[in-house]
Write a protein that holds these residues in place. Structure first.
Motif, mmCIF file in Angstrom:
data_model
loop_
_atom_site.group_PDB
_atom_site.id
_atom_site.type_symbol
_atom_site.label_atom_id
_atom_site.label_comp_id
_atom_site.label_asym_id
_atom_site.label_seq_id
_atom_site.Cartn_x
_atom_site.Cartn_y
_atom_site.Cartn_z
ATOM 1 N N UNK A 4 4.706 -10.328 -1.887
ATOM 2 C CA UNK A 4 3.973 -9.408 -2.751
ATOM 3 C C UNK A 4 2.913 -8.691 -1.932
ATOM 4 N N UNK A 5 2.709 -7.424 -2.262
ATOM 5 C CA UNK A 5 1.650 -6.630 -1.647
ATOM 6 C C UNK A 5 0.664 -6.260 -2.742
ATOM 7 N N UNK A 6 -0.621 -6.548 -2.514
ATOM 8 C CA UNK A 6 -1.651 -6.279 -3.531
ATOM 9 C C UNK A 6 -2.678 -5.309 -2.945
ATOM 10 N N UNK A 7 -3.259 -4.508 -3.820
ATOM 11 C CA UNK A 7 -4.146 -3.440 -3.348
ATOM 12 C C UNK A 7 -5.519 -3.546 -3.991
ATOM 13 N N UNK A 8 -6.571 -3.380 -3.184
ATOM 14 C CA UNK A 8 -7.942 -3.329 -3.707
ATOM 15 C C UNK A 8 -8.416 -1.877 -3.704
ATOM 16 N N UNK A 9 -8.652 -1.344 -4.912
ATOM 17 C CA UNK A 9 -9.037 0.072 -5.042
ATOM 18 C C UNK A 9 -10.347 0.410 -4.338
ATOM 19 N N UNK A 10 -11.280 -0.542 -4.332
ATOM 20 C CA UNK A 10 -12.611 -0.261 -3.786
ATOM 21 C C UNK A 10 -12.582 -0.029 -2.283
ATOM 22 N N UNK A 11 -11.880 -0.909 -1.556
ATOM 23 C CA UNK A 11 -11.893 -0.838 -0.092
ATOM 24 C C UNK A 11 -10.554 -0.367 0.482
ATOM 25 N N UNK A 12 -9.602 -0.093 -0.410
ATOM 26 C CA UNK A 12 -8.234 0.287 0.028
ATOM 27 C C UNK A 12 -7.609 -0.799 0.907
ATOM 28 N N UNK A 13 -7.992 -2.045 0.637
ATOM 29 C CA UNK A 13 -7.430 -3.172 1.400
ATOM 30 C C UNK A 13 -6.080 -3.578 0.824
#
Ligand SMILES: N[C@@H](CCC(=O)N[C@@H](CS)C(=O)NCC(=O)O)C(=O)O
Ligand SMILES: [Fe+2]
Length: 237
Positions: free
Chosen positions: A6-15
């Motif tokens: 799975x690939x997960x994304x953090x909107x705040x830091x684009x991590x």
């Protein structure tokens, strides 16, 4: 054989955070977690019936705090990072070529200094988790945290020597990209295409990027493996 990925994304830091698991044993790894998403990771592990065994970092992040401390506390998973990162709190200090096991799966650390001296790329099956060493159409900056553009050029060169089909999963993406390949980056990555070592160093030294917004909080916290200062002091005492 099927894999759990799975690939997960953090909107705040684009991590970009990655979950990998052995489908047979259910042993799982998380790469580059974000503190604000610990609850989300725990739910996902439960939904997929996985047990977390390793929390890996590609480097000490300057733009977000790792979720490693919270995840370690709840799951008992161990933490690992490149030995030159300076995060002495990590359970395992990885050197170039070190291999970690999760179930019947193996993941290998490749030392890729440059963005920071301790940067590590992880190689699992047909894919690389490059952190900020190689981004899609870009690469990590080298203007702080002991960054070294020449070393980054050499590290990227080592990665580009892998087969063209090798998939690239970066630590960040700022342009809504999610996956690339060695072949694709060789063709289209403007930062590295047609560059000599010297011209790359010159280019990197002229980027003039603004400082990451959270660096003053994130860096010290990540060097404590994401633990809060108070807890760290108690352990250190
Ligand atoms: N605007 C972002 C800065 C992001 C940033 O500087 N990211 C680093 C990775 S820690 C980088 O190497 N970026 C490469 C680039 O922007 O070309 C923030 O404030 O957090
Ligand atoms: Fe970074």
């Amino acid at each position: 054989m099927s894999i759990v990925f799975r690939q997960l994304f953090d909107d705040e830091s684009c991590t970009l955070t990655y979950l990998l698991a052995d489908p047979v044993t259910g042993d799982a790894i998380l790469i580059d977690t974000v503190r604000e998403h610990v609850g989300r990771y725990l739910t996902l592990l439960q939904e997929l019936n996985l047990q977390l065994v390793w929390l890996l970092e590609t480097h000490a992040h300057a733009d977000h705090v790792t979720g490693a401390a919270g995840m370690r506390e709840v799951t008992g998973a161990r933490t690992a990072t490149g030995e030159l990162t300076g995060a002495i709190c990590a359970d395992r200090q990885l050197r170039d070529g070190d291999v970690l096991a999760f179930g019947n799966e193996l993941i290998r650390a490749i030392a890729t200094p440059g963005h920071t001296p301790g940067c590590v790329t992880y190689h699992w099956r047909d894919r690389l988790f490059t952190g900020d060493t190689l981004l899609i159409g870009g690469c990590g900056r080298t203007d702080f945290q002991g960054g070294d553009a020449g070393a980054l050029f050499d590290s990227i060169g080592r990665l580009l020597a892998l087969p063209d089909e090798t998939l690239i999963y970066p630590g960040h993406d700022y342009k809504n990209m999610r996956v690339s390949s060695i072949g694709q980056e060789k063709l289209s990555n403007e930062r590295i295409r047609d560059q000599t070592r010297d011209s790359f160093i010159e280019l990197m030294n002229q980027l003039n990027l603004p400082r990451p917004r959270l660096i003053d909080e994130a860096l010290p916290a990540n060097l404590r493996c994401g633990r809060s200062e108070e807890i760290f002091d108690i352990h250190a005492a």
